[in-house]
Enzyme design. Sequence first.
Site, PDB file in Angstrom:
ATOM      1  N   GLY A  60      19.442  -9.668  49.206  1.00 45.88           N
ATOM      2  CA  GLY A  60      18.071  -8.883  48.742  1.00 45.88           C
ATOM      3  C   GLY A  60      18.543  -7.644  48.524  1.00 45.88           C
ATOM      4  N   ALA A  89      16.747  -5.300  46.885  1.00 46.28           N
ATOM      5  CA  ALA A  89      15.613  -4.278  46.363  1.00 46.28           C
ATOM      6  C   ALA A  89      16.053  -3.082  46.970  1.00 46.28           C
ATOM      7  CB  ALA A  89      14.483  -4.504  46.961  1.00 46.28           C
ATOM      8  N   ARG A 114      18.865 -12.816  44.318  1.00 47.91           N
ATOM      9  CA  ARG A 114      18.361 -13.919  43.670  1.00 47.91           C
ATOM     10  C   ARG A 114      18.600 -13.839  42.225  1.00 47.91           C
ATOM     11  NH1 ARG A 114      12.796 -15.965  43.101  1.00 47.91           N
ATOM     12  NH2 ARG A 114      11.997 -13.903  43.762  1.00 47.91           N
ATOM     13  N   SER A 159      13.115   0.485  60.337  1.00 49.84           N
ATOM     14  CA  SER A 159      12.230   1.405  59.837  1.00 49.84           C
ATOM     15  C   SER A 159      12.682   2.718  59.480  1.00 49.84           C
ATOM     16  CB  SER A 159      11.277   1.966  61.207  1.00 49.84           C
ATOM     17  OG  SER A 159      10.557   2.821  60.783  1.00 49.84           O
ATOM     18  N   LYS A 209       8.262  -3.586  66.153  1.00 51.57           N
ATOM     19  CA  LYS A 209       8.487  -2.765  64.714  1.00 51.57           C
ATOM     20  C   LYS A 209       6.845  -2.966  64.216  1.00 51.57           C
ATOM     21  CE  LYS A 209       9.564  -1.125  60.652  1.00 51.57           C
ATOM     22  NZ  LYS A 209       8.301  -1.204  59.874  1.00 51.57           N
ATOM     23  N   HIS A 221       4.949  -0.355  65.990  1.00 53.52           N
ATOM     24  CA  HIS A 221       5.492   0.902  65.306  1.00 53.52           C
ATOM     25  C   HIS A 221       4.571   1.180  63.981  1.00 53.52           C
ATOM     26  CE1 HIS A 221       7.601   3.061  61.979  1.00 53.52           C
ATOM     27  NE2 HIS A 221       8.164   3.714  62.821  1.00 53.52           N
ATOM     28  N   ASN A 222       4.352   0.284  63.322  1.00 54.65           N
ATOM     29  CA  ASN A 222       3.778   0.251  62.118  1.00 54.65           C
ATOM     30  C   ASN A 222       2.257   0.603  62.417  1.00 54.65           C
ATOM     31  OD1 ASN A 222       6.134  -0.295  60.704  1.00 54.65           O
ATOM     32  ND2 ASN A 222       5.155  -1.463  59.323  1.00 54.65           N
ATOM     33  N   GLU A 249       2.000   3.984  63.305  1.00 52.01           N
ATOM     34  CA  GLU A 249       2.317   4.855  61.959  1.00 52.01           C
ATOM     35  C   GLU A 249       0.777   4.862  61.350  1.00 52.01           C
ATOM     36  OE1 GLU A 249       5.569   3.331  59.428  1.00 52.01           O
ATOM     37  OE2 GLU A 249       3.970   3.101  57.879  1.00 52.01           O
ATOM     38  N   TYR A 250      -0.018   3.958  61.418  1.00 49.81           N
ATOM     39  CA  TYR A 250      -1.374   3.862  60.720  1.00 49.81           C
ATOM     40  C   TYR A 250      -2.082   5.035  61.327  1.00 49.81           C
ATOM     41  CZ  TYR A 250      -1.128  -0.357  57.737  1.00 49.81           C
ATOM     42  OH  TYR A 250      -0.747  -1.123  56.513  1.00 49.81           O
TER      43      TYR A 250
END
Length: 503
Positions: free
Chosen positions: A12, A14, A36, A135, A207, A210-211, A214-215
Amino acid sequence: MSQANADIGLIGLAVMGQNLALNIADHGYTIAVYNRHYQRTREFIEHCERTEPARERILAHGDLAEFVRSIERPRRIVLLVKAGAATDAIIDQLVPLLDPGDLIVDGGNAHWLDTIRRERTLAAAGFRFIGSGVSGGEVGARFGPSLMPGGSPEAWQMLEPVWQAVAAKVDPDSGRPLDGSAPGRPVSGGVACTALIGPNGAGHYIKMVHNGIEYIDMQLISESYWLLKQLGGLEADAISSVFRDWNQGELSSYLIEITGDILQQKDPAGDGFLVDKVLDAAGQKGTGQWTAASALEQGIPANAIAEAVFARSLSALKEERVAASAVLEGPAIRRESDTARLVESVRHALYCAKICAYAQGFQLMAEAQRTYGWRLDFAAIARIWRGGCIIRASFLQKIAEAYTRNAELSNLMLDPYFRDALQNGQSHWRDAVALAVRNGLPVPAFGSALAYFDGYRSASLPANLLQAQRDYFGAHTYERTDRPRGSFFHLDWPVEDRREIES
Ligand code: 6PG
């Protein structure tokens, strides 16, 4: 036929995958990479040729079977692909090519229940699996993310040296992140922001929380900015100075720091500040929603975290809001003449509400460990979040200290340090919320955090009436204040000769 000459593999490419691969290579590992679409791999290698000192340790493959064969056994393969179906698809392709004992590490933002399922299926087939939160965005992946792995101790043993090497590092005493790495020159020393969180989905759950945090952190900062702008009449650069000042004290954090930068940024396409031209419609990819949904499912009052998700949803109704603004009137906004006082009120509101938000996140994790049979070390989680991740903050050192003092702490707000901070800041916090309400300015995160604080510290709540209503229309029973908990009563409310029945 290629030989096994790679220490580890990564699928992957990206941006997150590319950067993590480079980070791993910078730490001396030879890494095989696969994507891919080969075009992406080719572009990555071209980029490495031009700029990356660790280029010779990155081995690109266009064929999945060849990629797998190139990795030393037992193999370690890190996936950084889209969460959901794409992760299942690549695991399905990989499995026939692996040998028993090989390890797959999912570094995407997977749902923890998917991770539990994948771990169970792969373990039954003789493979190892770790679901690891990663993260820190692109820069974190490149120079030191915060890593939250969940899996068996045997699987962790295979991954630990790599994760320890590539994770962000902090000073062990102060908890401050050690910065300064550059391509080919990783930071040395310090404590790595990673540790085994627990079995199967524990890492991805943490995680996700955590997000969620974060929000709410981002929403609280945005509400602070809004009050300073609307009530203080401050321009973006003046607000930037306020945030930069706050970043020197107890609010010091990555998100406060980048807010200071963002508010300074001039519009490259015209006059004024860029922030004033950014459309006020927030996006979201789902981890905040998962956090709020998990809180609802488990009955944990993480209302401020949920409000932060709803605030994004409300912001996204831009056209409806514009239309409604012509119909629904509120009070006229009255500027505050005492700017210094306003800044002080907002600073305390931000800090107090932040304490409540983290208290909710940790309560949620505490409940999840009961639900899923994990044993979580909350001091260790706070330590992992001190560096590398988006919510990194000096505040996390204080949380680590609180859970070190008392591993069974039932709520962060009860720790003496945080209790005193709330005591010290609450009148300012109330002023900030009251000012916002009087002026018709929405502060859902400040307000819901305050409601949480006031609700949690109240020995009595109006739920007596609520429970009576439930019994009135649905015979749902109630407990009595003058009887032991666990004894339930029902009254035939509407009839004349009211009789109370113990059930
Ligand atoms: C991180 C971030 C990362 C991502 C969020 C953004 O820890 O590095 O949290 O995972 O930026 O998923 O989420 P939204 O798109 O929902 O804001």
